[in-house]
Design a protein around this motif. Structure first.
Motif, mmCIF file in Angstrom:
data_model
loop_
_atom_site.group_PDB
_atom_site.id
_atom_site.type_symbol
_atom_site.label_atom_id
_atom_site.label_comp_id
_atom_site.label_asym_id
_atom_site.label_seq_id
_atom_site.Cartn_x
_atom_site.Cartn_y
_atom_site.Cartn_z
ATOM 1 N N VAL A 81 28.765 38.432 12.309
ATOM 2 C CA VAL A 81 27.490 37.702 12.363
ATOM 3 C C VAL A 81 26.604 38.321 13.445
ATOM 4 C CG1 VAL A 81 28.467 35.493 11.592
ATOM 5 C CG2 VAL A 81 28.365 36.019 14.045
ATOM 6 N N ALA A 111 28.570 31.881 22.658
ATOM 7 C CA ALA A 111 28.336 31.072 21.455
ATOM 8 C C ALA A 111 29.606 30.922 20.634
ATOM 9 C CB ALA A 111 27.234 31.703 20.599
ATOM 10 N N LEU A 112 30.368 31.992 20.501
ATOM 11 C CA LEU A 112 31.512 31.966 19.587
ATOM 12 C C LEU A 112 32.841 31.883 20.323
ATOM 13 C CD1 LEU A 112 30.317 34.549 16.904
ATOM 14 C CD2 LEU A 112 29.691 32.166 17.209
ATOM 15 N N GLY A 125 28.845 27.329 17.874
ATOM 16 C CA GLY A 125 28.243 28.607 17.503
ATOM 17 C C GLY A 125 26.888 28.810 18.129
ATOM 18 N N VAL A 126 26.677 28.217 19.287
ATOM 19 C CA VAL A 126 25.365 28.274 19.948
ATOM 20 C C VAL A 126 25.550 28.710 21.403
ATOM 21 C CG1 VAL A 126 23.466 26.839 20.782
ATOM 22 C CG2 VAL A 126 24.315 26.538 18.462
ATOM 23 N N ALA A 127 24.640 29.534 21.884
ATOM 24 C CA ALA A 127 24.594 29.857 23.313
ATOM 25 C C ALA A 127 23.232 29.437 23.862
ATOM 26 C CB ALA A 127 24.813 31.349 23.537
ATOM 27 N N SER A 144 25.450 25.149 10.472
ATOM 28 C CA SER A 144 25.937 26.221 11.328
ATOM 29 C C SER A 144 26.774 27.198 10.518
ATOM 30 C CB SER A 144 26.765 25.619 12.462
ATOM 31 O OG SER A 144 27.541 26.614 13.078
ATOM 32 N N LEU A 145 26.280 28.437 10.392
ATOM 33 C CA LEU A 145 27.050 29.461 9.683
ATOM 34 C C LEU A 145 28.406 29.638 10.354
ATOM 35 C CD1 LEU A 145 27.292 31.745 7.582
ATOM 36 C CD2 LEU A 145 26.217 33.266 9.253
ATOM 37 N N TYR A 146 28.386 29.624 11.680
ATOM 38 C CA TYR A 146 29.641 29.775 12.421
ATOM 39 C C TYR A 146 30.633 28.682 12.036
ATOM 40 C CZ TYR A 146 32.978 29.301 16.193
ATOM 41 O OH TYR A 146 34.134 29.168 16.896
ATOM 42 N N GLN A 147 30.144 27.432 11.996
ATOM 43 C CA GLN A 147 31.031 26.319 11.678
ATOM 44 C C GLN A 147 31.566 26.427 10.252
ATOM 45 O OE1 GLN A 147 31.812 23.976 14.191
ATOM 46 N NE2 GLN A 147 33.499 23.785 12.740
ATOM 47 N N MET A 187 23.826 34.052 13.098
ATOM 48 C CA MET A 187 23.067 34.171 11.854
ATOM 49 C C MET A 187 23.745 35.227 10.995
ATOM 50 S SD MET A 187 19.777 32.714 12.019
ATOM 51 C CE MET A 187 19.042 31.644 13.264
ATOM 52 N N GLY A 245 24.449 38.573 9.513
ATOM 53 C CA GLY A 245 24.143 39.909 10.020
ATOM 54 C C GLY A 245 25.349 40.812 9.998
#
Lengths: 259, 57
Positions: free
Chosen positions: A41, A89-90, B22-24, A54-57, B54, B56
């Motif tokens: 990502v 973030a991850l 998934g956020v900073a 959330s794409l991550y979630q 996102m 990518g």
């Protein structure tokens, strides 16, 4: 058979890039269809009012290992900022390092790349380094302590396949480190060729996400990766200019026999 | 953008509709680690970056 790439132990040798997909669903469907376990990502500003899912979630819920990249960086310093944001973030030390020379070619800038690789390793990152198809540069990155080198087949998103197979094979031969073919894959046969050259894995984004049927292409490329790996392990025959008969030359009958 | 008064980082994320995973977050140029979110207050004039994963490469 499982493959170890850095701290990862993977069943699938295909890494999915999420770029270019028209929706999160395309990425998730491709993930399921391909059996890939790692998805890359990018890190970008959250836009209030945008799709807040959330794409991550969603990827984490699907069991994927999410690998943040530094795409968008043109200098080692910019890459470090993106890497720190990705780590925060991850919650992972793994990072796919990308530093490009310009936005037209998206080719890695070797000077900034090496500087960033050294800096990232010092800062405790596990570095997956996107690099040129240059065996010398790959060696420098290996010496810098990266976890894996990721040479390009051709420019990102170009679908031009593997322009210098001999250099990819040489990188595999020279480095005692995982090699992942990254960028340029256009279709399944390109992925098979990459694996036949001996790389440990292939990263594919656009060839899947921008295909007319991304789910079917995800499956096709996954099968090609498996086929190519089997072919590499099986050991191909040597190329030679003249025929080697596959039928015995002895024991031919009298050709004057009448039927 | 305008917020309803000073807020902690989790309050801020909720107000702008951002996910918390998934956020900073960076406030005035400094990345705020997740463990410090609830004690970090943002208010008038603070420059806040909200970065998320996102699609990518």
């Amino acid at each position: 058979m499982a493959v170890e790439i850095g701290s990862l132990t993977l069943q699938s040798r295909l890494i999915l890039g999420s770029g270019g997909a028209s929706s999160h669903k395309v990425v998730l469907d491709a993930l399921h269809a391909s059996g890939a376990e790692v998805v890359t990502v990018a890190l970008r500003r959250f836009r209030p009012g945008s799709n807040s899912s959330s794409l991550y979630q969603e990827l984490a819920d699907a069991g994927a290992i999410v690998l943040p990249n530094t795409a968008g960086a043109h200098t080692a310093n910019e890459a470090r900022t993106l890497a720190e944001l990705g780590r925060e973030a991850l919650q992972t030390n793994r990072v796919k390092l990308e530093v490009v020379i310009d936005d037209r070619t998206l080719l890695p800038d070797p000077i900034e790349l090496v500087e960033a690789a050294k800096d990232f390793v010092r800062a405790g990152f596990e570095v997956f380094a996107y690099t040129n198809d240059d065996p010398a540069l790959a060696r420098i990155l290996a010496d810098a302590g990266v976890a894996a080198v990721m040479p390009l087949g051709s420019p990102i998103g170009s679908g031009m396949g593997i322009l210098n197979p001999a250099n990819i094979a040489l990188i595999v031969e020279l480095l005692d480190l995982p090699v992942i073919l990254d960028a340029g894959i256009g279709t399944a046969s390109d992925a098979a060729l990459a694996m036949e050259l001996g790389v440990d894995g292939v990263l594919v984004a656009s060839a899947i996400t921008r295909a007319t049927d991304p789910t079917k292409m995800a499956r096709a490329i996954s099968l090609a990766v498996q086929a190519g790996r089997d072919a590499w392990e099986a050991g191909r025959i040597a190329r030679r200019p003249l025929a080697v008969p596959s039928s015995p030359l002895e024991g031919l009958p009298d050709f004057n026999l009448v039927g | 953008m305008e917020l309803g008064g000073p807020a902690t980082v989790p309050d801020l994320l909720a107000q702008i509709g951002a996910p918390s995973n998934g956020v900073a977050i960076a406030v005035n140029g400094e990345i705020i680690s997740r463990s410090r979110w609830s004690e970090t207050r943002v208010g008038d004039g603070d420059i806040v970056e909200v970065i998320t994963a996102m699609q990518g490469g």
